[in-house]
Design an enzyme around this catalytic site. Structure first.
Site, PDB file in Angstrom:
ATOM      1  N   ARG A  58    -164.663  -1.634  28.438  1.00 51.12           N
ATOM      2  CA  ARG A  58    -163.389  -1.965  27.796  1.00 51.12           C
ATOM      3  C   ARG A  58    -162.797  -3.312  28.233  1.00 51.12           C
ATOM      4  NH1 ARG A  58    -158.710   2.663  28.059  1.00 51.12           N
ATOM      5  NH2 ARG A  58    -159.993   3.803  26.610  1.00 51.12           N
ATOM      6  N   HIS A  99    -156.383  -2.129  25.756  1.00 49.61           N
ATOM      7  CA  HIS A  99    -157.393  -1.501  24.915  1.00 49.61           C
ATOM      8  C   HIS A  99    -157.947  -2.596  24.000  1.00 49.61           C
ATOM      9  CE1 HIS A  99    -159.323   1.082  22.012  1.00 49.61           C
ATOM     10  NE2 HIS A  99    -159.175   2.070  22.866  1.00 49.61           N
ATOM     11  N   ARG A 155    -157.598   1.967  35.699  1.00 47.63           N
ATOM     12  CA  ARG A 155    -157.489   3.422  35.517  1.00 47.63           C
ATOM     13  C   ARG A 155    -158.793   3.995  34.982  1.00 47.63           C
ATOM     14  NH1 ARG A 155    -155.303   6.640  30.478  1.00 47.63           N
ATOM     15  NH2 ARG A 155    -156.213   4.831  29.476  1.00 47.63           N
ATOM     16  N   GLY A 194    -142.179  13.595  28.546  1.00 44.54           N
ATOM     17  CA  GLY A 194    -143.622  13.531  28.333  1.00 44.54           C
ATOM     18  C   GLY A 194    -144.288  14.599  29.186  1.00 44.54           C
ATOM     19  N   GLU A 207    -166.636  10.636  29.444  1.00 45.18           N
ATOM     20  CA  GLU A 207    -166.099   9.338  29.017  1.00 45.18           C
ATOM     21  C   GLU A 207    -166.600   8.260  29.964  1.00 45.18           C
ATOM     22  OE1 GLU A 207    -161.827   9.892  28.895  1.00 45.18           O
ATOM     23  OE2 GLU A 207    -161.902  10.418  26.776  1.00 45.18           O
ATOM     24  N   LYS A 237    -134.938   9.248  25.270  1.00 40.98           N
ATOM     25  CA  LYS A 237    -134.395   8.054  24.628  1.00 40.98           C
ATOM     26  C   LYS A 237    -134.101   8.301  23.147  1.00 40.98           C
ATOM     27  CE  LYS A 237    -135.701   3.345  25.511  1.00 40.98           C
ATOM     28  NZ  LYS A 237    -136.734   2.462  26.012  1.00 40.98           N
ATOM     29  N   GLY A 260    -158.369  13.230  26.391  1.00 40.91           N
ATOM     30  CA  GLY A 260    -158.234  14.475  27.127  1.00 40.91           C
ATOM     31  C   GLY A 260    -157.758  14.262  28.550  1.00 40.91           C
ATOM     32  N   LEU A 266    -153.150  11.573  32.371  1.00 40.89           N
ATOM     33  CA  LEU A 266    -152.466  12.843  32.088  1.00 40.89           C
ATOM     34  C   LEU A 266    -152.601  13.765  33.302  1.00 40.89           C
ATOM     35  CD1 LEU A 266    -153.417  13.465  28.348  1.00 40.89           C
ATOM     36  CD2 LEU A 266    -151.113  13.161  29.260  1.00 40.89           C
ATOM     37  N   ASP A 291    -138.290   1.370  31.471  1.00 43.07           N
ATOM     38  CA  ASP A 291    -136.887   1.584  31.885  1.00 43.07           C
ATOM     39  C   ASP A 291    -136.786   2.196  33.287  1.00 43.07           C
ATOM     40  OD1 ASP A 291    -136.607   0.835  29.272  1.00 43.07           O
ATOM     41  OD2 ASP A 291    -135.373   2.532  28.659  1.00 43.07           O
ATOM     42  N   HIS A 349    -152.142  -1.106  27.005  1.00 46.30           N
ATOM     43  CA  HIS A 349    -152.401   0.320  26.809  1.00 46.30           C
ATOM     44  C   HIS A 349    -151.871   1.189  27.949  1.00 46.30           C
ATOM     45  CE1 HIS A 349    -154.434   3.690  25.059  1.00 46.30           C
ATOM     46  NE2 HIS A 349    -155.270   3.844  26.060  1.00 46.30           N
TER      47      HIS A 349
HETATM   48  C1  LIG Z   1    -152.720   5.934  22.216  1.00 44.42           C
HETATM   49  C2  LIG Z   1    -152.823   6.485  23.623  1.00 44.42           C
HETATM   50  C3  LIG Z   1    -153.923   7.261  23.982  1.00 44.42           C
HETATM   51  C4  LIG Z   1    -154.022   7.773  25.299  1.00 44.42           C
HETATM   52  N1  LIG Z   1    -155.071   8.606  25.611  1.00 44.42           N
HETATM   53  C5  LIG Z   1    -155.100   9.192  26.850  1.00 44.42           C
HETATM   54  C6  LIG Z   1    -156.087  10.177  27.177  1.00 44.42           C
HETATM   55  O1  LIG Z   1    -156.924  10.530  26.354  1.00 44.42           O
HETATM   56  N2  LIG Z   1    -156.072  10.710  28.434  1.00 44.42           N
HETATM   57  C7  LIG Z   1    -155.160  10.347  29.386  1.00 44.42           C
HETATM   58  O2  LIG Z   1    -155.201  10.865  30.512  1.00 44.42           O
HETATM   59  N3  LIG Z   1    -154.207   9.443  29.082  1.00 44.42           N
HETATM   60  C8  LIG Z   1    -154.141   8.874  27.858  1.00 44.42           C
HETATM   61  N4  LIG Z   1    -153.154   7.974  27.564  1.00 44.42           N
HETATM   62  C9  LIG Z   1    -152.130   7.691  28.599  1.00 44.42           C
HETATM   63  C10 LIG Z   1    -151.171   8.887  28.723  1.00 44.42           C
HETATM   64  O3  LIG Z   1    -150.912   9.395  27.440  1.00 44.42           O
HETATM   65  C11 LIG Z   1    -149.865   8.480  29.389  1.00 44.42           C
HETATM   66  O4  LIG Z   1    -150.126   7.822  30.603  1.00 44.42           O
HETATM   67  C12 LIG Z   1    -149.000   9.715  29.691  1.00 44.42           C
HETATM   68  O5  LIG Z   1    -148.844  10.488  28.529  1.00 44.42           O
HETATM   69  C13 LIG Z   1    -147.639   9.297  30.224  1.00 44.42           C
HETATM   70  O6  LIG Z   1    -146.832  10.454  30.295  1.00 44.42           O
HETATM   71  P1  LIG Z   1    -145.384  10.368  30.936  1.00 44.42           P
HETATM   72  O7  LIG Z   1    -144.858  11.755  30.981  1.00 44.42           O
HETATM   73  O8  LIG Z   1    -145.425   9.599  32.200  1.00 44.42           O
HETATM   74  O9  LIG Z   1    -144.544   9.463  29.909  1.00 44.42           O
HETATM   75  P2  LIG Z   1    -144.388   9.525  28.317  1.00 44.42           P
HETATM   76  O10 LIG Z   1    -145.204  10.572  27.688  1.00 44.42           O
HETATM   77  O11 LIG Z   1    -144.565   8.132  27.836  1.00 44.42           O
HETATM   78  O12 LIG Z   1    -142.860   9.946  28.132  1.00 44.42           O
HETATM   79  C14 LIG Z   1    -141.804   9.072  28.500  1.00 44.42           C
HETATM   80  C15 LIG Z   1    -140.479   9.783  28.277  1.00 44.42           C
HETATM   81  O13 LIG Z   1    -139.438   9.025  28.889  1.00 44.42           O
HETATM   82  C16 LIG Z   1    -138.346   8.910  27.979  1.00 44.42           C
HETATM   83  N5  LIG Z   1    -137.616   7.687  28.324  1.00 44.42           N
HETATM   84  C17 LIG Z   1    -138.094   6.444  28.579  1.00 44.42           C
HETATM   85  N6  LIG Z   1    -137.090   5.601  28.882  1.00 44.42           N
HETATM   86  C18 LIG Z   1    -135.942   6.331  28.823  1.00 44.42           C
HETATM   87  C19 LIG Z   1    -134.560   6.031  29.023  1.00 44.42           C
HETATM   88  N7  LIG Z   1    -134.115   4.808  29.364  1.00 44.42           N
HETATM   89  N8  LIG Z   1    -133.645   7.017  28.863  1.00 44.42           N
HETATM   90  C20 LIG Z   1    -134.029   8.281  28.506  1.00 44.42           C
HETATM   91  N9  LIG Z   1    -135.333   8.615  28.313  1.00 44.42           N
HETATM   92  C21 LIG Z   1    -136.270   7.657  28.474  1.00 44.42           C
HETATM   93  C22 LIG Z   1    -138.992   8.890  26.608  1.00 44.42           C
HETATM   94  O14 LIG Z   1    -138.037   9.219  25.616  1.00 44.42           O
HETATM   95  C23 LIG Z   1    -140.085   9.939  26.814  1.00 44.42           C
HETATM   96  O15 LIG Z   1    -139.527  11.220  26.638  1.00 44.42           O
HETATM   97  C24 LIG Z   1    -153.030   7.466  26.259  1.00 44.42           C
HETATM   98  C25 LIG Z   1    -151.934   6.681  25.897  1.00 44.42           C
HETATM   99  C26 LIG Z   1    -151.815   6.200  24.589  1.00 44.42           C
HETATM  100  C27 LIG Z   1    -150.604   5.384  24.225  1.00 44.42           C
END
Ligand SMILES: Cc1cc2nc3c(=O)[nH]c(=O)nc-3n(C[C@H](O)[C@H](O)[C@H](O)COP(=O)(O)OP(=O)(O)OC[C@H]3O[C@@H](n4cnc5c(N)ncnc54)[C@H](O)[C@@H]3O)c2cc1C
Length: 544
Positions: free
Chosen positions: A285, A239, A381, A15, A116, A36, A50, A387, A218, A346
């Site tokens: 919210r 949400h 939050r 991510g 926002e 995963k 954003g 992000l 995980d 959420h």
């Molecule tokens: C619908 C929605 C809208 C959102 N809007 C916003 C927004 O506008 N602004 C904002 O700041 N935040 C927003 N958020 C929150 C934000 O998107 C997330 O907090 C952020 O993207 C998390 O990023 P990350 O890199 O931590 O994890 P993620 O992007 O969730 O990535 C997790 C990664 O870990 C991998 N993974 C997990 N478990 C395992 C495992 N056991 N083995 C191997 N790989 C694994 C997955 O495959 C994936 O690649 C939103 C979230 C959602 C769901």
């Protein structure tokens, strides 16, 4: 014999957090990224709004800091908040350098900033209404093009391997991990000098969630089993409105629909939000989510309704093209009548306790992004800070790793051994427990909690944990079993944290302690590594 793969640094997750770390390290180190499933799947892809950052001359770091403290109900860590906000502009500059196509202000070179809820200034930089997609596509493209970054998709990380677990040293140092290769159905051994957990949140522990399937906690569960502290797990953001439809699974209905006049109705058509808050549907919210939850529990109904059909159909189609089309695909025409909605889990505010560089309690193990607890969010939050946290802490973790030239020893890691276990003949146990867990978490540990509900949930999760452990010890691992095992650990951490908090604050609301306490502190849980594991590492049936 297991396949053994050797890398200097292994990142679990692609991510915003994992990709940023990989790209920051790749000029100096060979990096492996495990995902995963598909490389792009994760919450980042779905982020709409954003990234919050102090970009305008009219805005200040102090103002963003104060808004974050307020949103977090004064439970955030001010040092972590200031650190994050001070690094917001450099982090956005980094994303721009990577090529993320943020929306500009008309024809000018400036970037368009939106405002926002909870922000006192315009400070949300975005790429139209699909910011996560733009970030994900850009960073994935750059990472795929880098010769030092190697992707391993379809690998489910099972557990971290540490020196303590193998009885090799008193110091608890991570030296690798086991991962299930879903393509070959074999378990591989990844050796690493450093491991970063970038696995995202754990919202899938609840029956309804806006998150994709990857969000099963995980990384948090693995870190806990390896000996890391976990913080503030009682604070789950819900949400208010996700489409209620078995096929839609996780489709979010933006708050803008209520902003443009959408009304929340009970199944009999009664409007109810004004019974809870004078702002009606425009209340914050958490208040809207709590009101919907209250009505659903009071009436025993599966959803409420959201109605904007009193507006001109052309207005609806123009303002909400994506939502209109997606709902129509599922058979709900929002120009003609109300659509069924439920609140949905959420965002996970808590996670693995880390410092400003993302380092955890286990040497050489890092946690970044939604999997971590940095202290930024406190009890709630602030929109679009998540992000930002991913990018800021991933870059900070990279700095720490790049500055560390100390040579690491190479350790032997035992093969994964499937000879002592058999194929499960009762997969129904997994599906049954998976549904039961998510259902009782929703009913008893959801938006409104009580002592009694938490106790009921604790009894159930204890039973599930022992059943799952027995299952894990006797049968070959599968992706579903691994996910269930992690969900149960995370559920237990949420329940324990919620039981420990004797007040209502931010996202934790309990009818038994409806007020805030003075001098409240974060909830930090400390793991106990079972002595049987330390005395006899091979007690794990899967380790040769
Ligand atoms: C619908 C929605 C809208 C959102 N809007 C916003 C927004 O506008 N602004 C904002 O700041 N935040 C927003 N958020 C929150 C934000 O998107 C997330 O907090 C952020 O993207 C998390 O990023 P990350 O890199 O931590 O994890 P993620 O992007 O969730 O990535 C997790 C990664 O870990 C991998 N993974 C997990 N478990 C395992 C495992 N056991 N083995 C191997 N790989 C694994 C997955 O495959 C994936 O690649 C939103 C979230 C959602 C769901």
């Amino acid at each position: 014999m297991s396949k053994h793969l050797h890398h200097d640094i292994v990142i679990i997750g692609a991510g915003a957090a994992g990709l940023t770390l990989a790209l920051e390290l790749a000029n100096e180190h060979k990096v492996a990224i495990l995902t995963k499933g598909d490389i792009s799947e994760g919450s980042t892809l779905y982020a709409q709004g954003g990234v919050a950052a102090v970009m305008s001359d009219k805005d200040t770091v102090d103002s963003h800091v104060q808004d974050t403290i307020n949103a977090g109900a004064e439970l955030g860590n001010e040092d972590a908040i200031r650190f994050t906000v001070e690094n917001s502009k450099p982090s956005i500059d980094w994303l721009i350098d990577q090529g993320v196509p943020f929306t500009r202000n008309g024809e000018s070179d400036d970037y368009h900033l939106t405002k926002e809820g909870g922000h006192s200034h315009r400070r949300i930089i975005h790429a139209a209404d699909a910011t996560g997609l733009a970030i994900s596509q850009t960073l994935v493209k750059n990472a795929l093009a880098h010769p030092n970054i190697h992707f391993y998709p379809d690998r489910v990380a099972i557990d971290l391997v540490t020196t303590q677990k193998l009885g090799l040293s008193e110091q608890n140092r991570v030296i690798g991990l086991y991962a299930l290769n879903q393509k070959t159905d074999t378990v591989e051994v990844f050796h690493a000098h450093r491991v970063a957990l970038a696995t995202g949140g754990s919202s899938k522990v609840y029956l309804y969630t806006s998150n994709p399937d990857t969000a099963s906690g995980d990384g948090i569960a693995m870190a806990w089993r390896a000996g890391c502290r976990v913080g503030n797990m009682e604070f789950n953001q819900f949400h208010p409105t996700c489409l209620y439809d078995a096929k839609a699974k996780t489709f979010l209905i933006s708050e803008a629909v209520r902003g443009e006049g959408g009304r929340l109705l009970l199944p009999d058509g009664t409007r109810f939000m004004f019974n809870f808050d004078e702002r009606g549907e425009l209340a914050p919210r958490d208040i809207v989510a709590r009101a919907i939850d209250h009505e659903m529990k009071r009436l025993g109904v599966k959803h409420v309704l959201l109605d904007i059909s009193h507006k001109d159909p052309e207005f609806i189609k123009e303002h909400f093209p994506t939502i209109y089309k997606r709902c129509l695909n599922y058979g709900h025409d929002m120009t003609k009548g109300p659509i069924p909605v439920v609140p949905a889990a959420h965002y996970t505010c808590g996670g693995v306790v880390v410092d400003q560089h993302g380092t955890t309690d286990v040497t050489d193990l890092y946690a970044i992004g939604e999997a971590s607890y940095t202290g930024l969010h406190g009890a709630n939050r602030l929109a679009s800070n998540s992000l930002l946290e991913c990018i800021v802490y991933a870059r900070s973790a990279a700095q720490k790793m790049l500055a560390d030239n100390e040579p690491r020893a190479d350790y032997q890691i035992p093969d994964w051994d499937s000879s002592k276990v058999t194929d499960s003949d009762e997969d129904v146990v997994i599906t049954h427990n998976w549904h039961e867990l998510r259902r009782f978490m929703w009913d008893y540990v959801g938006i409104v909690r009580t002592n009694k509900r938490l106790l009921r949930a604790k009894h159930r999760v204890d039973l599930l944990l022992s059943e799952i452990e027995e299952f894990y010890s006797n049968y070959r691992v599968s992706a579903d079993l691994l996910e269930l095992r992690n969900l149960a650990v995370v559920a237990d951490l949420i329940i324990q944290s919620a039981m420990a908090r004797k007040e209502s604050r931010g996202l934790h609301f309990t009818l038994d302690y409806p007020d805030k306490h003075e001098n409240s502190t974060p909830t930090i849980l400390k793991p106990r590594i079972r002595s049987s594991e330390l005395e006899n590492p091979s007690a794990c049936p899967h380790i040769a």
